[in-house]
Design a protein around this motif. Structure first.
Motif, PDB file in Angstrom:
ATOM      1  N   GLU A  41      -5.943   7.905  10.609  1.00  0.00           N
ATOM      2  CA  GLU A  41      -6.275   7.707   9.199  1.00  0.00           C
ATOM      3  C   GLU A  41      -5.373   6.632   8.579  1.00  0.00           C
ATOM      4  O   GLU A  41      -5.835   5.770   7.810  1.00  0.00           O
ATOM      5  CB  GLU A  41      -6.106   9.022   8.441  1.00  0.00           C
ATOM      6  CG  GLU A  41      -6.376   8.911   6.948  1.00  0.00           C
ATOM      7  CD  GLU A  41      -6.018  10.187   6.201  1.00  0.00           C
ATOM      8  OE1 GLU A  41      -5.831  10.103   4.974  1.00  0.00           O
ATOM      9  OE2 GLU A  41      -5.901  11.251   6.843  1.00  0.00           O
ATOM     10  N   ILE A  42      -4.091   6.679   8.932  1.00  0.00           N
ATOM     11  CA  ILE A  42      -3.128   5.692   8.420  1.00  0.00           C
ATOM     12  C   ILE A  42      -3.513   4.293   8.884  1.00  0.00           C
ATOM     13  O   ILE A  42      -3.509   3.333   8.102  1.00  0.00           O
ATOM     14  CB  ILE A  42      -1.693   6.036   8.888  1.00  0.00           C
ATOM     15  CG1 ILE A  42      -1.228   7.351   8.254  1.00  0.00           C
ATOM     16  CG2 ILE A  42      -0.722   4.903   8.522  1.00  0.00           C
ATOM     17  CD1 ILE A  42       0.089   7.870   8.807  1.00  0.00           C
ATOM     18  N   LEU A  74       0.843  -1.187   0.000  1.00  0.00           N
ATOM     19  CA  LEU A  74       0.000   0.000   0.000  1.00  0.00           C
ATOM     20  C   LEU A  74       0.884   1.244   0.000  1.00  0.00           C
ATOM     21  O   LEU A  74       1.674   1.457   0.930  1.00  0.00           O
ATOM     22  CB  LEU A  74      -0.907  -0.003   1.242  1.00  0.00           C
ATOM     23  CG  LEU A  74      -1.855   1.181   1.415  1.00  0.00           C
ATOM     24  CD1 LEU A  74      -2.918   1.195   0.318  1.00  0.00           C
ATOM     25  CD2 LEU A  74      -2.506   1.139   2.793  1.00  0.00           C
ATOM     26  N   LYS A  75       0.779   2.062  -1.045  1.00  0.00           N
ATOM     27  CA  LYS A  75       1.568   3.288  -1.158  1.00  0.00           C
ATOM     28  C   LYS A  75       0.649   4.500  -1.043  1.00  0.00           C
ATOM     29  O   LYS A  75      -0.320   4.628  -1.781  1.00  0.00           O
ATOM     30  CB  LYS A  75       2.317   3.327  -2.490  1.00  0.00           C
ATOM     31  CG  LYS A  75       3.491   2.364  -2.580  1.00  0.00           C
ATOM     32  CD  LYS A  75       4.239   2.544  -3.888  1.00  0.00           C
ATOM     33  CE  LYS A  75       5.444   1.607  -3.967  1.00  0.00           C
ATOM     34  NZ  LYS A  75       6.183   1.765  -5.241  1.00  0.00           N
ATOM     35  N   LYS A  76       0.991   5.378  -0.109  1.00  0.00           N
ATOM     36  CA  LYS A  76       0.216   6.604   0.104  1.00  0.00           C
ATOM     37  C   LYS A  76       1.181   7.778   0.312  1.00  0.00           C
ATOM     38  O   LYS A  76       2.406   7.588   0.382  1.00  0.00           O
ATOM     39  CB  LYS A  76      -0.693   6.444   1.334  1.00  0.00           C
ATOM     40  CG  LYS A  76      -1.799   5.412   1.157  1.00  0.00           C
ATOM     41  CD  LYS A  76      -2.911   5.937   0.256  1.00  0.00           C
ATOM     42  CE  LYS A  76      -4.053   4.957   0.137  1.00  0.00           C
ATOM     43  NZ  LYS A  76      -5.189   5.488  -0.647  1.00  0.00           N
ATOM     44  N   ASN A  77       0.604   8.973   0.480  1.00  0.00           N
ATOM     45  CA  ASN A  77       1.467  10.135   0.703  1.00  0.00           C
ATOM     46  C   ASN A  77       2.177  10.078   2.050  1.00  0.00           C
ATOM     47  O   ASN A  77       3.185  10.744   2.267  1.00  0.00           O
ATOM     48  CB  ASN A  77       0.660  11.442   0.585  1.00  0.00           C
ATOM     49  CG  ASN A  77      -0.515  11.472   1.551  1.00  0.00           C
ATOM     50  OD1 ASN A  77      -0.784  10.509   2.256  1.00  0.00           O
ATOM     51  ND2 ASN A  77      -1.218  12.592   1.588  1.00  0.00           N
ATOM     52  N   TRP A  78       1.637   9.262   2.974  1.00  0.00           N
ATOM     53  CA  TRP A  78       2.281   9.118   4.279  1.00  0.00           C
ATOM     54  C   TRP A  78       3.389   8.059   4.291  1.00  0.00           C
ATOM     55  O   TRP A  78       4.088   7.885   5.284  1.00  0.00           O
ATOM     56  CB  TRP A  78       1.266   8.800   5.369  1.00  0.00           C
ATOM     57  CG  TRP A  78       0.193   7.802   5.016  1.00  0.00           C
ATOM     58  CD1 TRP A  78      -1.103   8.086   4.727  1.00  0.00           C
ATOM     59  CD2 TRP A  78       0.319   6.374   4.910  1.00  0.00           C
ATOM     60  NE1 TRP A  78      -1.807   6.928   4.461  1.00  0.00           N
ATOM     61  CE2 TRP A  78      -0.967   5.863   4.567  1.00  0.00           C
ATOM     62  CE3 TRP A  78       1.375   5.476   5.069  1.00  0.00           C
ATOM     63  CZ2 TRP A  78      -1.198   4.503   4.384  1.00  0.00           C
ATOM     64  CZ3 TRP A  78       1.152   4.124   4.885  1.00  0.00           C
ATOM     65  CH2 TRP A  78      -0.123   3.653   4.541  1.00  0.00           C
ATOM     66  N   GLU A  90      -6.458   2.887   6.912  1.00  0.00           N
ATOM     67  CA  GLU A  90      -6.079   2.452   5.563  1.00  0.00           C
ATOM     68  C   GLU A  90      -5.266   1.164   5.604  1.00  0.00           C
ATOM     69  O   GLU A  90      -5.437   0.276   4.753  1.00  0.00           O
ATOM     70  CB  GLU A  90      -5.296   3.567   4.864  1.00  0.00           C
ATOM     71  CG  GLU A  90      -6.154   4.780   4.538  1.00  0.00           C
ATOM     72  CD  GLU A  90      -5.366   5.899   3.872  1.00  0.00           C
ATOM     73  OE1 GLU A  90      -4.133   5.948   4.055  1.00  0.00           O
ATOM     74  OE2 GLU A  90      -5.978   6.710   3.154  1.00  0.00           O
ATOM     75  N   LYS A 101       4.681   3.914   2.923  1.00  0.00           N
ATOM     76  CA  LYS A 101       4.376   2.608   2.331  1.00  0.00           C
ATOM     77  C   LYS A 101       4.174   1.572   3.428  1.00  0.00           C
ATOM     78  O   LYS A 101       4.935   1.506   4.396  1.00  0.00           O
ATOM     79  CB  LYS A 101       5.519   2.180   1.400  1.00  0.00           C
ATOM     80  CG  LYS A 101       5.266   0.849   0.708  1.00  0.00           C
ATOM     81  CD  LYS A 101       6.297   0.609  -0.402  1.00  0.00           C
ATOM     82  CE  LYS A 101       7.681   0.366   0.148  1.00  0.00           C
ATOM     83  NZ  LYS A 101       8.642  -0.030  -0.918  1.00  0.00           N
ATOM     84  N   SER A 104      -7.622  -1.740   6.264  1.00  0.00           N
ATOM     85  CA  SER A 104      -8.341  -2.075   5.029  1.00  0.00           C
ATOM     86  C   SER A 104      -7.462  -2.895   4.099  1.00  0.00           C
ATOM     87  O   SER A 104      -7.930  -3.817   3.426  1.00  0.00           O
ATOM     88  CB  SER A 104      -8.796  -0.791   4.321  1.00  0.00           C
ATOM     89  OG  SER A 104      -9.749  -0.100   5.099  1.00  0.00           O
ATOM     90  N   SER A 105      -6.167  -2.555   4.087  1.00  0.00           N
ATOM     91  CA  SER A 105      -5.215  -3.314   3.271  1.00  0.00           C
ATOM     92  C   SER A 105      -5.069  -4.741   3.791  1.00  0.00           C
ATOM     93  O   SER A 105      -4.916  -5.690   3.013  1.00  0.00           O
ATOM     94  CB  SER A 105      -3.857  -2.611   3.277  1.00  0.00           C
ATOM     95  OG  SER A 105      -2.911  -3.311   2.509  1.00  0.00           O
ATOM     96  N   ASN A 111      -2.018  12.382  11.519  1.00  0.00           N
ATOM     97  CA  ASN A 111      -2.997  11.570  10.767  1.00  0.00           C
ATOM     98  C   ASN A 111      -2.827  10.077  11.032  1.00  0.00           C
ATOM     99  O   ASN A 111      -3.134   9.251  10.176  1.00  0.00           O
ATOM    100  CB  ASN A 111      -2.866  11.858   9.271  1.00  0.00           C
ATOM    101  CG  ASN A 111      -1.487  11.484   8.733  1.00  0.00           C
ATOM    102  OD1 ASN A 111      -0.525  11.394   9.489  1.00  0.00           O
ATOM    103  ND2 ASN A 111      -1.397  11.269   7.428  1.00  0.00           N
TER     104      ASN A 111
END
Length: 289
Positions: A125-126, A13-17, A129, A19, A132-133, A122
């Motif tokens: 929020e992390i 999972l890659k996000k702005n926060w 996500e 991996k 969910s992954s 955040n």
């Protein structure tokens, strides 16, 4: 639906926060055994992760790993656990004092779990996500286990068909074997010149034939085969490995009785072949959930 206990799934999972990578390995185990490894900042997720795995998997040894590589923002604070750093340094100094070897690598100390904590605004929020992954990764693992379960089902069905073929051969030969056995008894009595009237002879032969008759064992094996087929064709998601293992024990028991009653090399050979096929099925069933 039949599912294997063996499988592997990986999700990145890659996000702005940063991996996050989930890796889940599953192997056969009598019960459900879960091992989870993740960084300290996500440790509070462990209970939810464990519960989610339990709600989706029934058996197997599960190794679940979360690898997190966070990206850093200017507004985020880096907090050093100074007390932990002091303890690590004191331990290293003590080791160096006693064995007079080794150098202190400060970068390695910074990598020590719990030494650095990133204060993320955040973080909730992390975590959402990442969880969910995890769900997606478990779904992938189940798909792998189902696919392998289909292959195991095919192997078991092939062995069951071969057992049914051996049973059919035995049933065809059985009347001939019993007739031949009766003739041999009569011939032995005749050669020994022991007088016995025909009625008495028929009664004695009937008793002996009842003791060596394997019709009941053949019928039970046929019933167990039908039960096995019914179980592996069940479309429900309930685990079936333990039930199948029990039936294999019963099949093996009936086959042992079959072997002990055998009075013919042809039936003995067929019985040995059945035992081999049962053992092959049992080995495969050890991998079924």
């Amino acid at each position: 639906m039949i599912r294997s206990m063996t499988g592997y799934a990986r999700t990145e999972l890659k996000k702005n926060w940063g991996k996050a990578i989930w890796e889940i390995r599953s192997v056969n185990q009598r019960y459900l055994e879960i091992h989870i490894r993740m960084s300290e900042e996500f440790r509070e997720l462990e209970f939810a992760v464990r519960q989610y795995i339990r709600s989706n998997l029934d058996r197997g040894k599960i190794e679940c790993y979360l690898k997190f590589e966070g990206g850093y923002k200017k507004e985020e604070k880096i907090i050093l656990n100074k007390n932990l750093i002091k303890k690590i340094l004191n331990t290293i100094q003590w080791i160096k004092l006693h064995i007079n070897e080794g150098n202190i690598n400060f970068l390695d100390i910074l990598k020590w779990p719990g030494v650095i904590e990133i204060k993320r605004d955040n973080l909730d929020e992390i975590k959402t996500e990442i969880f969910s992954s995890l769900k997606f990764t478990i779904k992938k693992l189940i798909e792998v286990r189902v696919h392998e379960g289909i292959l195991l089902k095919k192997i078991i069905e092939e062995r069951l068909d071969l057992i049914k073929y051996e049973i059919k051969k035995i049933k065809i030969q059985l009347p001939k074997v019993l007739k031949l056995y009766k003739e041999k008894l009569f011939l032995k009595l005749k050669e020994s010149q022991i007088f016995i009237d025909k009625t008495r002879f028929e009664q004695e032969v009937l008793l002996l034939i009842q003791k060596i008759d394997i019709s009941e064992e053949l019928d039970r094996i046929t019933i167990h085969i039908a039960e096995t087929i019914s179980i592996i064709n069940n479309i429900e998601s309930e685990p079936m490995g333990r039930r199948l293992d029990f039936i294999m024990q019963e099949l093996n028991r009936e086959t042992n009785t079959l072997a002990s009653k055998s009075i013919n090399s042809y039936i003995t050979a067929a019985t040995i072949e059945i035992k081999v096929l049962i053992e092959q099925m049992r080995e495969q069933i050890q991998n079924i959930e």
